[in-house]
Design a protein around this motif. Structure first.
Motif, short mmCIF file in Angstrom:
data_model
loop_
_atom_site.label_atom_id
_atom_site.label_comp_id
_atom_site.label_asym_id
_atom_site.label_seq_id
_atom_site.Cartn_x
_atom_site.Cartn_y
_atom_site.Cartn_z
N ARG A 328 0.87 -1.18 0.00
CA ARG A 328 0.00 0.00 0.00
C ARG A 328 0.90 1.23 0.00
NH1 ARG A 328 -5.38 0.93 2.47
NH2 ARG A 328 -5.62 3.10 3.09
N ILE A 329 0.62 2.16 -0.89
CA ILE A 329 1.37 3.41 -0.96
C ILE A 329 0.54 4.52 -0.34
CG2 ILE A 329 2.29 5.17 -2.53
CD1 ILE A 329 3.03 2.92 -4.43
N GLU A 330 1.16 5.29 0.54
CA GLU A 330 0.50 6.44 1.14
C GLU A 330 1.26 7.70 0.73
OE1 GLU A 330 0.09 5.83 5.33
OE2 GLU A 330 -1.40 4.23 5.07
N VAL A 331 0.52 8.67 0.19
CA VAL A 331 1.11 9.90 -0.33
C VAL A 331 0.71 11.06 0.56
CG1 VAL A 331 1.47 11.33 -2.37
CG2 VAL A 331 0.80 8.93 -2.64
N THR A 332 1.70 11.82 1.03
CA THR A 332 1.45 13.01 1.84
C THR A 332 2.27 14.17 1.26
OG1 THR A 332 3.20 12.35 3.37
CG2 THR A 332 0.94 11.70 3.94
N VAL A 342 5.92 3.58 1.27
CA VAL A 342 5.54 2.27 0.73
C VAL A 342 5.45 1.30 1.90
CG1 VAL A 342 6.10 0.44 -0.89
CG2 VAL A 342 6.73 2.81 -1.43
N LYS A 343 4.21 0.88 2.20
CA LYS A 343 4.00 -0.09 3.27
C LYS A 343 3.94 -1.49 2.66
CE LYS A 343 1.57 2.90 6.57
NZ LYS A 343 0.34 3.06 7.40
N LEU A 344 4.72 -2.40 3.23
CA LEU A 344 4.80 -3.76 2.70
C LEU A 344 4.42 -4.76 3.79
CD1 LEU A 344 8.23 -3.50 0.82
CD2 LEU A 344 5.94 -3.15 -0.12
N LEU A 364 10.37 6.00 -8.59
CA LEU A 364 10.50 7.01 -7.55
C LEU A 364 11.18 6.40 -6.33
CD1 LEU A 364 6.89 8.53 -7.62
CD2 LEU A 364 8.98 9.71 -8.39
N ASN A 365 11.81 7.25 -5.54
CA ASN A 365 12.29 6.83 -4.24
C ASN A 365 11.24 7.15 -3.19
OD1 ASN A 365 14.91 5.90 -4.97
ND2 ASN A 365 15.57 8.03 -5.20
N GLY A 366 11.17 6.34 -2.17
CA GLY A 366 10.23 6.60 -1.09
C GLY A 366 10.63 5.86 0.16
N VAL A 381 -7.92 -0.21 -1.35
CA VAL A 381 -7.06 0.93 -1.65
C VAL A 381 -5.61 0.45 -1.67
CG1 VAL A 381 -6.24 3.17 -0.86
CG2 VAL A 381 -8.65 2.57 -0.64
N VAL A 382 -4.93 0.66 -2.79
CA VAL A 382 -3.50 0.34 -2.88
C VAL A 382 -2.66 1.61 -2.98
CG1 VAL A 382 -3.86 -1.95 -3.82
CG2 VAL A 382 -3.65 -0.02 -5.37
N ILE A 383 -3.27 2.72 -3.39
CA ILE A 383 -2.60 4.02 -3.40
C ILE A 383 -3.49 5.01 -2.67
CG2 ILE A 383 -1.54 5.83 -4.77
CD1 ILE A 383 -1.29 3.84 -7.06
#
Length: 387
Positions: A328-332, A342-344, A364-366, A381-383
């Motif tokens: 799951r990717i979380e964008v802030t 990036v949560k794995l 991208l880096n994260g 939700v994956v993003i």
């Protein structure tokens, strides 16, 4: 159970055997050899709208899909071209009309569009199949809609949830009695509880159904506010967005539909909608799979640091590392720039082993956060854009 289609009350085993047999007849020989159960559909590729649009541009009008008996042609935004075929109820919406108690004694005002898109034709075909008379109204010209509804003795409405309210409000303004309208079947937008209750207060029983221009009817209400029942002519899967992998019952995922229609044999068509399977059986006597209704869009493509990241990329990341169960990717945003976390879900303890794959797949880096298996939400939700 009187008045129900016998297919709607059959056992799960009988339904699957019949659907598998129908499915195999509309697949290519190579694909048909892989199918012995509905679970085997997961072996076949997903067809997305973007892919269908591209294929149609290269091989007009229907992307090389073998069709037969096509009598009508439609266009939806994209553009994507859809066919319509011979025979009553080609798009299979009659089951929804019957559930709404619309039949031979009704005059139905069909306000779905007859222009370019197939919605008007879909509901007209179904209404004729159940014996109703159809006023082919289309949308708009609300004052004329009111006059026609009164003069023609309209008893039922088909259209978007809100437009019926506009017609009734205009009728009140014009002092025109439309009390003969007691039934409504709506689609194409959310039916909010207050809107449904407003219709009920006026003596109108309103149910909703779900379908698309590409695959036709998918599911329908038989009882207000109850889960929708999948149409007998559609095979529905719920999968993780961006993949073809089925989710567990009750989890939210993307709706894939395989209509049992040899005239236009789409297979595993990705609707882009999110929903979930509701376990158990309906009180109405129908025994097919039930859906929780619309839960959002699966196309969660999100621009991060100026670049789009898509669910398919997240699925590719998971596919590269068997030790990752889910991502799951979380964008802030920190006030100056986008931040990507990036949560794995994994039992691994060293996040650095995933850095190269994240850069290569997501471009991208994260930051990376390893979480315990089963801890990420099962909400489809994956993003997650939290900006």
């Amino acid at each position: 159970m009187s008045g129900l289609d016998p297919r709607e009350t059959r056992s799960a085993d009988a339904r699957e055997a019949d659907q598998v047999a129908q499915l195999k007849r509309q697949l290519t020989p190579d694909a048909a050899e892989q199918i012995t159960s509905l679970a085997d559909l997961a072996k076949l590729p997903v067809l997305r709208k973007s892919e269908l649009s591209k294929a149609q541009a290269e091989h007009p009008p229907f992307g090389g899909i073998a069709t037969k008996g096509i009598t009508r042609l439609f266009q939806s935004p994209g553009p994507i071209y859809e066919p319509g075929g011979e025979g009553a109820d080609w798009w299979r919406f009659a089951s929804a009309l019957r559930a709404a108690n619309i039949g031979a004694n009704d005059v139905i005002q069909n306000t779905f569009s007859y222009h370019f898109t197939p919605a008007g034709a879909m509901f007209e075909s179904a209404a004729i199949a159940v014996g109703a008379q159809v006023f082919a109204a289309g949308p708009g010209q609300t004052e004329l809609q009111v006059r026609a509804a009164h003069d023609l003795g309209v008893t039922a409405y088909a259209g978007t949830p809100d437009y019926l309210g506009a017609i009734l409000a205009k009728a009140d303004e014009m002092d025109v009695d439309l009390s003969r309208i007691t039934k409504a079947l709506v689609s194409g937008g959310p039916l909010f509880p207050a809107v449904r209750q407003g219709y009920a207060d006026r003596g109108i029983a309103c149910l909703q159904c779900y379908g698309t221009a590409d695959v036709g009817h998918i599911a329908y209400e038989t009882v207000a506010d109850a889960p929708m029942i999948v149409d007998e002519g559609a095979i529905v899967e719920i999968v993780t967005p961006g993949t073809g992998d089925p989710v567990a019952p009750g989890e939210i995922g993307e709706v894939l539909v395989t209509p049992l229609n040899p005239d236009y044999p789409l297979v595993r068509f990705a609707t882009g909608d999110l929903s979930a399977v509701v376990t158990g059986l309906s009180d109405c006597g129908r025994t097919n799979m039930r859906l929780a209704g619309w839960k959002g869009r699966a196309d969660q493509a999100t621009k991060i640091k100026g670049m789009f990241v898509r669910p398919e990329q997240v699925a590719s990341l998971v596919g590269r590392h068997p030790e990752i169960a889910r991502a799951r990717i979380e964008v802030t945003h920190d006030g100056q720039r986008d931040q990507m976390l990036v949560k794995l879900e994994t039992q691994a303890t060293d996040e650095t082993v995933f850095e190269a794959a994240i850069r290569e797949v997501l471009k991208l880096n994260g930051a990376i956060q390893l979480v315990a298996p089963g801890s990420l939400p099962r909400d489809g939700v994956v993003i997650a854009d939290l900006r």
